[in-house]
Design a protein around this motif. Structure first.
Motif, short mmCIF file in Angstrom:
data_model
loop_
_atom_site.label_atom_id
_atom_site.label_comp_id
_atom_site.label_asym_id
_atom_site.label_seq_id
_atom_site.Cartn_x
_atom_site.Cartn_y
_atom_site.Cartn_z
N LYS A 137 0.85 -1.19 0.00
CA LYS A 137 0.00 0.00 0.00
C LYS A 137 0.89 1.24 0.00
O LYS A 137 2.02 1.21 0.48
CB LYS A 137 -0.90 0.05 1.24
CG LYS A 137 -1.69 -1.21 1.50
CD LYS A 137 -2.74 -1.44 0.48
CE LYS A 137 -3.58 -2.67 0.84
NZ LYS A 137 -4.42 -3.07 -0.25
N GLN A 138 0.38 2.33 -0.51
CA GLN A 138 1.07 3.62 -0.47
C GLN A 138 0.55 4.36 0.75
O GLN A 138 -0.58 4.79 0.78
CB GLN A 138 0.81 4.40 -1.76
CG GLN A 138 1.61 5.65 -1.91
CD GLN A 138 3.11 5.37 -2.01
OE1 GLN A 138 3.53 4.40 -2.59
NE2 GLN A 138 3.90 6.23 -1.43
N VAL A 150 -4.11 4.66 10.01
CA VAL A 150 -3.19 4.68 8.88
C VAL A 150 -4.01 5.00 7.64
O VAL A 150 -5.01 4.35 7.37
CB VAL A 150 -2.48 3.31 8.70
CG1 VAL A 150 -1.57 3.33 7.49
CG2 VAL A 150 -1.69 2.95 9.96
N THR A 151 -3.59 6.04 6.92
CA THR A 151 -4.25 6.40 5.67
C THR A 151 -3.38 5.86 4.54
O THR A 151 -2.17 6.08 4.52
CB THR A 151 -4.40 7.92 5.53
OG1 THR A 151 -5.10 8.40 6.68
CG2 THR A 151 -5.17 8.29 4.27
N TYR A 152 -4.00 5.15 3.60
CA TYR A 152 -3.24 4.54 2.52
C TYR A 152 -4.09 4.40 1.27
O TYR A 152 -5.31 4.52 1.31
CB TYR A 152 -2.72 3.16 2.94
CG TYR A 152 -3.84 2.16 3.17
CD1 TYR A 152 -4.30 1.36 2.12
CD2 TYR A 152 -4.44 2.03 4.40
CE1 TYR A 152 -5.34 0.47 2.32
CE2 TYR A 152 -5.47 1.14 4.61
CZ TYR A 152 -5.91 0.36 3.56
OH TYR A 152 -6.94 -0.53 3.75
N THR A 153 -3.41 4.16 0.15
CA THR A 153 -4.06 3.80 -1.10
C THR A 153 -3.36 2.56 -1.63
O THR A 153 -2.22 2.28 -1.27
CB THR A 153 -3.97 4.93 -2.15
OG1 THR A 153 -2.60 5.26 -2.35
CG2 THR A 153 -4.74 6.16 -1.71
N ASP A 154 -4.05 1.84 -2.48
CA ASP A 154 -3.39 0.70 -3.13
C ASP A 154 -2.31 1.22 -4.04
O ASP A 154 -2.51 2.21 -4.75
CB ASP A 154 -4.40 -0.12 -3.93
CG ASP A 154 -5.36 -0.88 -3.03
OD1 ASP A 154 -4.92 -1.33 -1.96
OD2 ASP A 154 -6.54 -1.01 -3.40
N GLU A 161 1.98 13.37 8.59
CA GLU A 161 1.18 13.55 7.39
C GLU A 161 2.09 13.66 6.18
O GLU A 161 3.30 13.77 6.30
CB GLU A 161 0.35 14.85 7.50
CG GLU A 161 -0.53 14.93 8.74
CD GLU A 161 -1.73 14.02 8.70
OE1 GLU A 161 -2.21 13.73 7.59
OE2 GLU A 161 -2.17 13.58 9.77
N LYS A 162 1.50 13.66 5.01
CA LYS A 162 2.20 13.85 3.74
C LYS A 162 3.34 12.86 3.54
O LYS A 162 4.41 13.22 3.08
CB LYS A 162 2.69 15.29 3.60
CG LYS A 162 1.56 16.31 3.62
CD LYS A 162 2.06 17.71 3.46
CE LYS A 162 0.89 18.67 3.52
NZ LYS A 162 1.29 20.05 3.49
N VAL A 183 8.31 3.69 8.43
CA VAL A 183 7.49 3.11 7.36
C VAL A 183 8.46 2.51 6.36
O VAL A 183 9.27 3.22 5.78
CB VAL A 183 6.59 4.16 6.69
CG1 VAL A 183 5.84 3.55 5.51
CG2 VAL A 183 5.60 4.76 7.69
N GLY A 184 8.37 1.19 6.19
CA GLY A 184 9.36 0.51 5.35
C GLY A 184 10.73 0.69 5.97
O GLY A 184 10.92 0.44 7.16
#
Length: 182
Positions: A47-48, A122-126, A96-97, A69-70
């Protein structure tokens, strides 16, 4: 915590391992609380990730919060708020960002007593599929029609067009192949 599984690793001063639900929060440790608490998850791999927010507080002295993150550390040693006995005293620590992907690791260090976590968001997109580059095209088969009159439309029936990509994968692209003749 946001519907995802987290692994909790605790290093304690007096081997007290205590996790309970108090005041609408998860409490980690009590007297002689964890020197360090680390929460990790791989639930967001692929996920991004664009933001991470932890609503938390420390009892009787702040913990230092770091987020990774990672392979990228995105927050280093931000102090938690101090617990005052109700879930509303758990204040957010947010990043953020972001533009990262991979496992999320949240570490709390330097604490002297219990740590209360109300929520982790956690806010994410595929993540989009990586773009491939065509290295070669192969046309195989025998065309069903071999003779045409001027103005007649070409037919690819009987032919197969296979693309080979830069990652060595292949795909049949016959229906996507544009045909033009001069």
């Amino acid at each position: 915590m946001n519907g995802k599984d987290w692994t909790v690793t605790r290093v304690t001063r007096d081997k007290v391992n205590y996790t309970s639900l108090n005041y609408g929060c998860i409490q980690l440790g009590k007297k002689g609380a964890p020197e360090q608490v680390t929460l990790t998850t791989s639930a967001f791999s692929g996920k991004q990730i664009s933001s991470v927010s932890i609503s938390c507080a420390s009892y009787n002295g702040a913990h230092k919060c770091s987020i990774k993150v990672g392979n990228n550390v995105v927050l280093t040693e931000q102090s938690t708020s101090t617990w005052s006995g109700d879930e509303n005293s758990a204040k957010p620590i947010s990043v953020e960002k972001l533009s990262g992907s991979g496992d999320i690791s949240i570490s709390f260090t330097d604490g002297t007593r219990a740590l209360y976590i109300k929520s982790i968001s956690v806010t994410y997109t595929d993540s989009p599929e990586p773009q491939k580059t065509v290295k070669s095209l192969a046309i195989t088969g025998e065309p069903a029609q071999t003779e045409y009159t001027e103005g007649e439309t070409f037919s690819a029936e009987g032919l197969t067009v296979t693309a080979t990509y830069d990652d060595a994968s292949t795909a049949v692209v016959t229906d996507d192949a544009p045909w033009s003749f001069e």
